[in-house]
Each structure stands twice: as C-alpha cells, then as structure tokens.
Design an enzyme around this catalytic site. Structure first.
Site, PDB file in Angstrom:
ATOM      1  N   HIS A   1      -0.572  -9.874   1.914  1.00  0.00           N
ATOM      2  CA  HIS A   1      -1.882  -9.867   2.568  1.00  0.00           C
ATOM      3  C   HIS A   1      -2.595 -11.223   2.523  1.00  0.00           C
ATOM      4  CE1 HIS A   1      -1.412  -5.580   1.163  1.00  0.00           C
ATOM      5  NE2 HIS A   1      -1.628  -5.413   2.441  1.00  0.00           N
TER       6      HIS A   1
ATOM      7  N   HIS B   1     -10.413  -4.599   3.273  1.00  0.00           N
ATOM      8  CA  HIS B   1      -8.951  -4.714   3.242  1.00  0.00           C
ATOM      9  C   HIS B   1      -8.560  -6.074   2.660  1.00  0.00           C
ATOM     10  CE1 HIS B   1      -4.810  -5.165   4.679  1.00  0.00           C
ATOM     11  NE2 HIS B   1      -4.780  -3.855   4.814  1.00  0.00           N
TER      12      HIS B   1
ATOM     13  N   HIS C   1       0.831  -1.211   0.000  1.00  0.00           N
ATOM     14  CA  HIS C   1       0.000   0.000   0.000  1.00  0.00           C
ATOM     15  C   HIS C   1       0.863   1.259   0.000  1.00  0.00           C
ATOM     16  CE1 HIS C   1      -3.621  -2.437   1.613  1.00  0.00           C
ATOM     17  NE2 HIS C   1      -3.646  -2.336   0.318  1.00  0.00           N
TER      18      HIS C   1
ATOM     19  N   CYS D   1       0.375  -9.130  14.538  1.00  0.00           N
ATOM     20  CA  CYS D   1       1.798  -9.305  14.272  1.00  0.00           C
ATOM     21  C   CYS D   1       2.621  -8.448  15.233  1.00  0.00           C
ATOM     22  CB  CYS D   1       2.110  -8.904  12.830  1.00  0.00           C
ATOM     23  SG  CYS D   1       3.865  -8.917  12.472  1.00  0.00           S
TER      24      CYS D   1
ATOM     25  N   GLU E   1      -6.240  -8.245   3.277  1.00  0.00           N
ATOM     26  CA  GLU E   1      -6.023  -9.327   4.250  1.00  0.00           C
ATOM     27  C   GLU E   1      -7.349  -9.837   4.794  1.00  0.00           C
ATOM     28  OE1 GLU E   1      -4.634  -9.966   8.797  1.00  0.00           O
ATOM     29  OE2 GLU E   1      -3.380  -8.544   7.685  1.00  0.00           O
TER      30      GLU E   1
ATOM     31  N   SER F   1      -2.634   2.868   3.241  1.00  0.00           N
ATOM     32  CA  SER F   1      -2.126   1.964   4.280  1.00  0.00           C
ATOM     33  C   SER F   1      -2.885   2.120   5.597  1.00  0.00           C
ATOM     34  CB  SER F   1      -0.632   2.237   4.519  1.00  0.00           C
ATOM     35  OG  SER F   1      -0.192   1.564   5.670  1.00  0.00           O
TER      36      SER F   1
END
Length: 282
Positions: A78, A128, A44, A194, A130, A222
């Site tokens: 992603h 998004h 992104h 994460c 992901e 982003s």
C-alpha cells in the site's frame, strides 16, 4: 447425501503482483532472521496474516513505530507517507520497502502536483493505508472523498487535479470526472487505477455468469474485495461472500450445482483451494 458439486477456481483470481512481491520479501527475511516487523497488516486477509505471523511476522501500527530502534520493518504494497521514512531514519530502522510500483508512481505524481501548487482531490476510501500514504505526499492537504455526494457540501476550488486510489472502479472514476466537469469545474484528471485490478472487473463478470452459483472469497477489510464482490453479484445474483471455509452455508447449494470460486487481489490461492475442497466434500 453428497451434493456432487462441480467446483472451479477462477485462474485470474488470487494475489496481484504487488502483494506477491511484498509476501515474497517478508518470507525471505523471516527465513533468514526468524522475525520481521510489518507496518500494518501485510495484506487485507486475516488468514494469510495469521499464516505469516506463525512464521514470525510481527504486525505493528504507526503509533508503535517511534518506539522501535535498530530493527527491520517491512512497508507493505500500500505504500507509506513521508513521515514513516523520516522516523525510520531517526531511529536507525532498516525499511524493507515492498511498496507496489503502481502505488509509488502515483505517490510521485501526487507529490509533483502538490509541489506545483495544484489543488488535489483523491477518490479513495477514508483511512485506507494507500490513501493515507497518498495524502501524506500533500502534507495531508489533499481532499479525500469516497463518493461524489460527499462533495455536495464542500466548497471546491474552480480548478483542481483529480487522482484515484489504485484499486477503485475505472467506470466510477470517469463518471465522477464527467460529473465534476458538468458542474463547471476545471478538472485535470489522472487515471491512476491499476489495470491488473481493473481488468478483473470485466473478466470476473464473465466468469460469474458461467456458473449456477459463485463463492467469493475475501477478507472483510479488503476494499478491492467489496468492489469485486459487487461485480460478481451483478453478473450472478447467487453469489456468496465468505472469508474462510467455515462460513460456507451448505443449504444454499443444490445437487449437481456448478460452482465458481473467485476472490480479491488480497485473497491467497491456498485459501480458495481450501474452499474448493470444502465444497467438494458437501
């Protein structure tokens, strides 16, 4: 008159390992083949995407995938929904799978929960890349929400399993979990955020406090960039969001200011170095 700014780049900013891995894979194939298809923006960040496009990266969307045959297609960090793999198999498409290991692990956990008939809630950004991949593990049955207020009008099951997009705020995730338990739900919470990203929240706040002003460099798409910029602003009210050196506003700086430059996990180091050079030239 030169402003004589002192400019430092945050050594912990720049690409996370998942993005580094995807870009390395893309560059390797571009060098060999001269071109490569990529499903969605590889990262992104428009400047990094433009750099890779110049090397032969061809960005396609999901609607274009069924029309492609006998080609190589990169899956970015992603991750993707099962449907993508099915189409690839049918069309003899070689998938270069650069899904982030953290995302893949999360996809597998969600798939296991779904196979065990658990009701699933995902704390993540609507639409998004992901999150679409995560939802795909549940045949799109999981409920996605990006703010707890969205759940006020929803009739939730008495018990459910809670997951999170990997780049969300740890604090916000636990606040949501606690609030849902307080509302009387039985919540099986899985902290799947994460740590390479979440550790930056703390480190970034400490970094931002050291400077007169902070220049935060990130692509406007982003979601991680939005969250990290908020961390900067909280630590230092004189934080400024830019996507490239052309957006620098010289009027916000004063002679001899100490400036800190930092960015999202999708911000390339070369771009932050360009911003540093532009600031030092003021």
């Amino acid at each position: 008159m030169a402003l004589n700014l002192t400019v430092d780049i945050d050594k912990d900013s720049g690409f996370c390992f998942g993005v580094v891995y995807a870009i390395d894979m893309a560059e390797e194939i571009l060098e060999e083949d001269g071109y490569l298809y990529c499903l969605g923006d590889i990262v992104h960040n428009d400047e990094e995407v433009a750099r890779l496009k110049a090397k032969g990266l061809r960005i396609i969307d999901h609607a274009a995938l069924p029309d492609l045959k006998n080609e190589k297609v990169l899956i970015r960090a992603h991750g993707e929904a099962p449907e993508t793999y099915r189409i690839a198999l049918e069309n003899n498409i070689t998938l270069i799978d650069a899904s982030c290991p953290v995302v893949l692990k999360l996809q597998n956990r969600i798939k296991t929960s779904y196979d065990q008939d658990e009701k699933i809630l995902i704390f993540g950004k609507h639409g998004h890349a992901e999150v679409i991949g995560l939802q795909g593990q549940t045949n799109n049955e999981a409920l996605v929400f990006q703010d707890i207020a969205e759940l006020d009008q929803v009739e939730l099951p008495a018990s459910f399993t809670l997951y999170s997009q990997t780049t969300k705020s740890v604090d916000k995730f636990y606040a949501i979990k606690d609030e849902l338990i307080k509302r009387g739900y039985e919540v099986k919470a899985n902290d799947t955020i994460c740590r390479q990203v979440s550790n930056r929240y703390e480190d970034l706040g400490a970094f931002a406090k050291q400077y007169d002003k902070v220049v935060f460099v990130s692509g406007k798409k982003s979601s991680n960039g939005k969250v990290l910029f908020e961390v900067c602003q909280k630590a230092n009210a004189q934080s400024y969001f830019i996507s490239d050196p052309a957006e620098i506003d010289p009027t916000v700086f004063t002679t001899n200011d100490r400036i800190g430059i930092c960015g999202a996990t999708s911000t390339p180091m070369w771009l932050m170095k360009e911003v540093k050079a532009a600031l030092e030239a003021l």
